[in-house]
Each structure stands twice: as structure tokens, then as C-alpha cells.
Design a protein around this motif. Structure first.
Motif, PDB file in Angstrom:
ATOM      1  N   ARG A 113       0.951  -1.427   0.027  1.00  0.00           N
ATOM      2  CA  ARG A 113      -0.052   0.629  -0.133  1.00  0.00           C
ATOM      3  C   ARG A 113       0.604   1.015   0.183  1.00  0.00           C
ATOM      4  O   ARG A 113       1.201   1.784   1.091  1.00  0.00           O
ATOM      5  N   CYS A 114       0.381   2.248  -0.898  1.00  0.00           N
ATOM      6  CA  CYS A 114       1.175   3.278  -0.303  1.00  0.00           C
ATOM      7  C   CYS A 114       1.210   4.147   0.558  1.00  0.00           C
ATOM      8  O   CYS A 114      -0.289   3.887   1.341  1.00  0.00           O
ATOM      9  N   SER A 115       2.034   4.257   1.099  1.00  0.00           N
ATOM     10  CA  SER A 115       1.810   5.680   2.385  1.00  0.00           C
ATOM     11  C   SER A 115       1.474   6.563   2.484  1.00  0.00           C
ATOM     12  O   SER A 115       0.775   6.901   3.482  1.00  0.00           O
ATOM     13  N   HIS A 123      -7.400   8.948  -1.985  1.00  0.00           N
ATOM     14  CA  HIS A 123      -7.230   8.072  -0.587  1.00  0.00           C
ATOM     15  C   HIS A 123      -9.097   6.913  -0.716  1.00  0.00           C
ATOM     16  O   HIS A 123      -9.546   6.143  -1.075  1.00  0.00           O
ATOM     17  N   VAL A 124      -7.627   5.485  -0.618  1.00  0.00           N
ATOM     18  CA  VAL A 124      -8.425   4.149  -0.908  1.00  0.00           C
ATOM     19  C   VAL A 124      -8.764   3.614   0.459  1.00  0.00           C
ATOM     20  O   VAL A 124      -7.700   3.241   1.619  1.00  0.00           O
ATOM     21  N   LEU A 125      -9.948   3.650   0.846  1.00  0.00           N
ATOM     22  CA  LEU A 125      -9.563   3.547   1.791  1.00  0.00           C
ATOM     23  C   LEU A 125     -10.573   1.829   2.519  1.00  0.00           C
ATOM     24  O   LEU A 125     -10.080   1.043   3.216  1.00  0.00           O
ATOM     25  N   HIS A 126      -9.727   0.674   1.856  1.00  0.00           N
ATOM     26  CA  HIS A 126      -9.846  -0.840   0.897  1.00  0.00           C
ATOM     27  C   HIS A 126     -11.291  -1.067   2.123  1.00  0.00           C
ATOM     28  O   HIS A 126     -11.535  -1.819   2.939  1.00  0.00           O
ATOM     29  N   GLY A 127     -13.011  -0.540   2.016  1.00  0.00           N
ATOM     30  CA  GLY A 127     -13.570  -1.110   1.860  1.00  0.00           C
ATOM     31  C   GLY A 127     -14.514   0.734   2.253  1.00  0.00           C
ATOM     32  O   GLY A 127     -13.721   1.318   2.706  1.00  0.00           O
ATOM     33  N   VAL A 128     -16.054  -0.054   3.620  1.00  0.00           N
ATOM     34  CA  VAL A 128     -16.383   1.153   4.020  1.00  0.00           C
ATOM     35  C   VAL A 128     -16.359   0.486   5.223  1.00  0.00           C
ATOM     36  O   VAL A 128     -17.078  -1.361   5.932  1.00  0.00           O
ATOM     37  N   PHE A 129     -17.524   1.285   6.744  1.00  0.00           N
ATOM     38  CA  PHE A 129     -18.626   0.872   7.945  1.00  0.00           C
ATOM     39  C   PHE A 129     -19.335  -0.348   7.363  1.00  0.00           C
ATOM     40  O   PHE A 129     -19.609   0.291   6.540  1.00  0.00           O
ATOM     41  N   CYS A 136      -1.639   7.369  -0.446  1.00  0.00           N
ATOM     42  CA  CYS A 136      -3.311   6.338  -0.786  1.00  0.00           C
ATOM     43  C   CYS A 136      -4.004   5.755  -0.040  1.00  0.00           C
ATOM     44  O   CYS A 136      -4.764   5.420  -0.418  1.00  0.00           O
ATOM     45  N   ARG A 137      -3.262   4.548  -0.142  1.00  0.00           N
ATOM     46  CA  ARG A 137      -3.484   3.182   0.744  1.00  0.00           C
ATOM     47  C   ARG A 137      -3.726   2.852  -0.765  1.00  0.00           C
ATOM     48  O   ARG A 137      -4.064   1.858  -0.377  1.00  0.00           O
ATOM     49  N   ASN A 138      -3.389   3.089  -1.874  1.00  0.00           N
ATOM     50  CA  ASN A 138      -3.934   2.385  -3.216  1.00  0.00           C
ATOM     51  C   ASN A 138      -2.213   1.352  -3.191  1.00  0.00           C
ATOM     52  O   ASN A 138      -1.200   1.472  -2.887  1.00  0.00           O
ATOM     53  N   PHE A 139      -2.978   0.271  -4.029  1.00  0.00           N
ATOM     54  CA  PHE A 139      -2.048  -1.235  -3.692  1.00  0.00           C
ATOM     55  C   PHE A 139      -0.965  -0.141  -4.936  1.00  0.00           C
ATOM     56  O   PHE A 139      -1.191   0.196  -6.263  1.00  0.00           O
ATOM     57  N   THR A 140       0.210   0.010  -4.891  1.00  0.00           N
ATOM     58  CA  THR A 140       1.555   0.339  -5.794  1.00  0.00           C
ATOM     59  C   THR A 140       3.074  -0.871  -5.279  1.00  0.00           C
ATOM     60  O   THR A 140       2.908  -1.876  -4.530  1.00  0.00           O
ATOM     61  N   ASP A 141       3.376  -0.297  -6.970  1.00  0.00           N
ATOM     62  CA  ASP A 141       4.981  -1.320  -6.678  1.00  0.00           C
ATOM     63  C   ASP A 141       6.120   0.198  -6.241  1.00  0.00           C
ATOM     64  O   ASP A 141       7.621  -0.622  -6.643  1.00  0.00           O
ATOM     65  N   SER A 142       5.574   1.143  -6.160  1.00  0.00           N
ATOM     66  CA  SER A 142       6.695   2.004  -6.208  1.00  0.00           C
ATOM     67  C   SER A 142       6.247   3.011  -4.958  1.00  0.00           C
ATOM     68  O   SER A 142       4.983   3.178  -4.867  1.00  0.00           O
ATOM     69  N   ASP A 143       6.691   3.611  -4.085  1.00  0.00           N
ATOM     70  CA  ASP A 143       6.460   4.873  -3.224  1.00  0.00           C
ATOM     71  C   ASP A 143       6.953   5.880  -2.335  1.00  0.00           C
ATOM     72  O   ASP A 143       7.519   5.403  -2.294  1.00  0.00           O
ATOM     73  N   PRO A 144       6.313   6.952  -2.680  1.00  0.00           N
ATOM     74  CA  PRO A 144       4.547   6.958  -3.228  1.00  0.00           C
ATOM     75  C   PRO A 144       3.977   6.015  -4.465  1.00  0.00           C
ATOM     76  O   PRO A 144       5.542   6.500  -5.372  1.00  0.00           O
ATOM     77  N   CYS A 145       2.687   6.348  -4.534  1.00  0.00           N
ATOM     78  CA  CYS A 145       2.684   5.862  -5.720  1.00  0.00           C
ATOM     79  C   CYS A 145       2.255   7.089  -7.134  1.00  0.00           C
ATOM     80  O   CYS A 145       3.286   7.687  -6.717  1.00  0.00           O
ATOM     81  N   ILE A 161      -8.433  15.147  -2.644  1.00  0.00           N
ATOM     82  CA  ILE A 161      -8.263  14.585  -2.458  1.00  0.00           C
ATOM     83  C   ILE A 161      -9.922  14.036  -2.159  1.00  0.00           C
ATOM     84  O   ILE A 161     -10.747  13.974  -1.876  1.00  0.00           O
ATOM     85  N   CYS A 162      -9.841  12.213  -3.065  1.00  0.00           N
ATOM     86  CA  CYS A 162     -10.801  12.076  -3.969  1.00  0.00           C
ATOM     87  C   CYS A 162     -10.945  10.994  -2.827  1.00  0.00           C
ATOM     88  O   CYS A 162      -9.611   9.732  -2.842  1.00  0.00           O
ATOM     89  N   VAL A 163     -11.823   9.812  -1.806  1.00  0.00           N
ATOM     90  CA  VAL A 163     -12.028   9.241  -1.259  1.00  0.00           C
ATOM     91  C   VAL A 163     -12.409   8.149  -1.191  1.00  0.00           C
ATOM     92  O   VAL A 163     -13.679   7.949  -2.027  1.00  0.00           O
ATOM     93  N   VAL A 164     -12.180   6.527  -2.056  1.00  0.00           N
ATOM     94  CA  VAL A 164     -12.532   5.691  -2.705  1.00  0.00           C
ATOM     95  C   VAL A 164     -12.579   4.504  -1.475  1.00  0.00           C
ATOM     96  O   VAL A 164     -11.982   4.351  -0.994  1.00  0.00           O
ATOM     97  N   GLU A 165     -13.737   3.674  -1.989  1.00  0.00           N
ATOM     98  CA  GLU A 165     -13.505   2.332  -1.617  1.00  0.00           C
ATOM     99  C   GLU A 165     -12.327   1.645  -1.769  1.00  0.00           C
ATOM    100  O   GLU A 165     -11.896   0.845  -1.327  1.00  0.00           O
ATOM    101  N   SER A 166     -11.610   1.636  -3.340  1.00  0.00           N
ATOM    102  CA  SER A 166     -11.366   0.440  -3.837  1.00  0.00           C
ATOM    103  C   SER A 166      -9.937   0.961  -4.654  1.00  0.00           C
ATOM    104  O   SER A 166     -10.793   1.577  -5.549  1.00  0.00           O
ATOM    105  N   PRO A 167      -8.901  -0.484  -4.990  1.00  0.00           N
ATOM    106  CA  PRO A 167      -8.060   0.761  -6.095  1.00  0.00           C
ATOM    107  C   PRO A 167      -8.741   0.411  -6.958  1.00  0.00           C
ATOM    108  O   PRO A 167      -8.745   1.115  -8.373  1.00  0.00           O
ATOM    109  N   ARG A 168      -9.912  -0.572  -7.887  1.00  0.00           N
ATOM    110  CA  ARG A 168     -10.596  -0.581  -8.175  1.00  0.00           C
ATOM    111  C   ARG A 168     -11.274   1.023  -9.105  1.00  0.00           C
ATOM    112  O   ARG A 168     -10.982   1.928 -10.083  1.00  0.00           O
TER     113      ARG A 168
END
Lengths: 202, 202
Positions: free
Chosen positions: A57-59, A106-112, A61-70, A83-90
Motif C-alpha cells: 500500500r502506498c504510504s 485515498h483508498v479506504l479498502h472498504g466502508v463501515f 493514499c493506501r492504493n496498491f503500488t510497486d513504488s512508494d509513494p505511488c 483528495i478523492c476518497v474511494v472504497e477500492s483500488p478499482r
């Protein structure tokens, strides 16, 4: 299911535990994999391990990345005030495909989700607030969670916590059907929803 | 697809090449895999390699097996005078689930399919005839290929080649809907089709 060898049963079980893959599909996939040349099967297995090993995870935005920051967070041309806050990398990928948004994510990787007992600590909300506290340049947070009960609740929660912070909190405009999924929205609908976004700061 | 890292793009491509998995599903699966704990992702990759490494084709019936000959071919209680010829390993599993067939199997791994240029050498027909030439105890071959144009043609072809061999060649009885798939047939229909199988020896 009778008479499959343990290694095949194991493969079927592992495939069947993936989202959207039922028992029949898992069997079909497993035997397809057994039918592949050894090299192809091995490449599939390696692709899983490689993607998992290389992508963290990018330090920021928390999106998946192979370089940090993404690549997005480190792009000097992006607008750092929004900042656009989304649920998933997709969802990031869906926004990028539109070519109309130049801010950060900013990727939440889910919601409440009380029904699946997903709470505060299962999504990257603490990371969002920490990030905001270190980023005085941010003027607006777009809560682009899906227009579901859980997505709305998460957006409202963030908006309340940011009351008095001077940061505008907005929500994508109506245009998205309720209960729908951002990932499957066509570009025009998504663009119009972005343009018509409404204030939910209280 | 924008801005996915090469290893993620590679994983999506590999998953998308599997049967029944489209572009959207491949993305969904890829990000699910990235979200898994490292241990789980690693176990999935290992399950693929293990199943592939351990399961080879049975030297007799060509079904996938981790012991050679496979448990069915080496079971002394099976009736060796009858061979049920199927398209895929999943069809063997469907027959076994029915608990009404006690003979042996032969897995073709496909059927003649000119449209996909699948010919004689892509399926295990040569192996079937070699097996029959070494097995004087075989009295009947049940051609249990799917009731499709290709399945019918393959059955007819085998029946013609075995003319005069003294081996009865039969076909599953009507009861299977044309264009259907054996794998999705319920046990009762399959049992009745087995019982009412008709001679196609010419």
C-alpha cells in the motif's frame, strides 16, 4: 466431488474461496489449470506471488503500488488541494479512465459495514485523518464511496469529523443509481456526478 | 486499466485468460488477491503448482490422478469389460456422484472440433484404441461425449472404427437435452440416459 485427489481438492477449495467463484466454476478452473502446459500454470502461480510481493500500500493514499509513494501521489502535476476518497483500488482506476479528475486519492479498502463487522480499524480512515493533519494544503475531500447505506454512512462520518477543520467535504452528485457500484458506472454518468457534487459539510 | 503496475497488469492478464473470467472479474480477483494476507496468497499460488506437479494423466484412462494407475483403474471391484468415454475429468466426477456406474472410464480431454481446430491428435483417441487393443476383456464402449454436434461426431467416428471388432459401442440415451452439458445434468436424468443407452455400432 468424489475421487478428486487431495491436491486437486485443495486447489478447488482455494479457487472457490475467491469472490464470485462458486463450486462449479472452481472445478472448471482447477481442471483447466491442470490441462495447461506446466510453464503456463507455473507462470500463473508466480504472477500471484509476484504481484503480492511487489505491490504494497502506498504510504500516502493506501492504493496498491510497486513504488512508494505511488505514481499518482508522486506526480507533481496533480492538484494536491483535493483528495478523492474511494472504497477500492478499482475505483481509482475508474476515475483515472475518465481523465477529468486531477487531484489525489485515498483508498479506504472498504466502508463501515456493521453486517460484516467492518469497523473503523478495518479501513484506512485513521490514515486519512493522519494524512490530512499533515497536509495543510488540502481544501476539499470528495467522499466517493459507493451510493449505498454503508457508503453514505462512511461519508457522513468523515464529514462530521472534519466539521470546523476548514476542509470542504463533498459527495458525488446524484446521477449514480442508489445501491449501484461506481466500478460499473459509465464515464459520462460519473463525470456528471463529479461535476454536480454537493456539499455535505455540516 | 490506467496506472496499474506491471505485476498487477500481468496478474490481471493471467487471470483473465482463464475460462469464464472476463476483464472485470480478473481485476476484481487480482485486487482481492492483493488484499489477502501474504500467507493466503502464497497458499493459493502453491496449490496451483502442487496440483499441477502431483496430478498427471493416468496411463490407462487419461484422467488426472496423483497415483498411476488412478484409483478407479486400479480398483479391483470395477467392471473391466465396459469403458465409458467422456470429454472431461469433471464428467467422470459427475458419473461417480451418481453411484450407478461400475465400469471404467476414458477421458478424451475434448472432442473433435473443426471450428477450434481440435483434431484427432488433440484428444486421447489414439490412446483409447491402443488401450482397447490391449484389453480383450472390453465388451462395450459407452460414448458419453456431450450431446452436441461435435460430441455426436466423435461418438460416430469411434463407432465406425470399432465396426467388426466385436465391441459394442453405445451412446447415452435421449433424455439429455441437445446442446446441453453432461456436467450440469441432474442424477436422475443422467441415470435414465445411462439405462436407456442405444446401440450405435454399424
Amino acid at each position: 466431488m468424489a475421487r478428486y485427489s487431495p491436491s486437486v481438492q485443495n486447489l478447488i477449495a482455494k479457487l472457490g474461496s475467491l469472490p464470485g467463484i462458486g463450486g462449479k466454476s472452481a472445478q472448471r478452473l482447477a481442471f483447466h489449470i491442470l490441462s495447461m502446459p506446466e510453464k503456463e500454470a507455473s507462470e500463473l502461480a508466480d504472477a500471484i506471488k509476484e504481484a503480492h510481493r511487489l505491490n504494497k500500500r502506498c504510504s500516502s493514499c493506501r492504493n496498491f503500488t510497486d513504488s512508494d509513494p505511488c505514481p499518482i501521489c508522486s506526480d507533481p502535476k496533480r492538484d494536491r488541494s483535493i483528495i478523492c476518497v474511494v472504497e477500492s483500488p478499482r475505483d481509482v482506476s475508474t476515475f483515472e479512465r475518465m481523465h477529468e479528475y486531477r487531484g489525489l486519492y485515498h483508498v479506504l479498502h472498504g466502508v463501515f459495514d456493521p453486517s460484516r463487522s467492518k469497523g473503523m480499524n478495518d479501513i484506512t480512515l485513521a490514515e486519512l485523518f493522519e494524512r490530512l493533519s499533515k497536509s495543510p494544503e488540502v481544501r476539499e475531500v470528495i467522499m466517493a464511496t459507493n451510493p449505498t447505506a454503508e457508503g453514505n454512512a462512511t461519508a457522513l462520518y468523515v464529514s462530521r469529523l472534519l466539521t470546523g477543520s476548514g476542509i470542504r467535504v463533498s459527495r458525488l452528485a446524484s446521477g449514480l443509481p442508489m445501491g449501484g457500484d461506481i466500478e460499473y458506472t459509465d464515464d459520462l454518468t460519473l463525470a456528471s456526478a463529479l461535476k454536480g457534487r454537493v456539499d455535505i459539510s455540516s
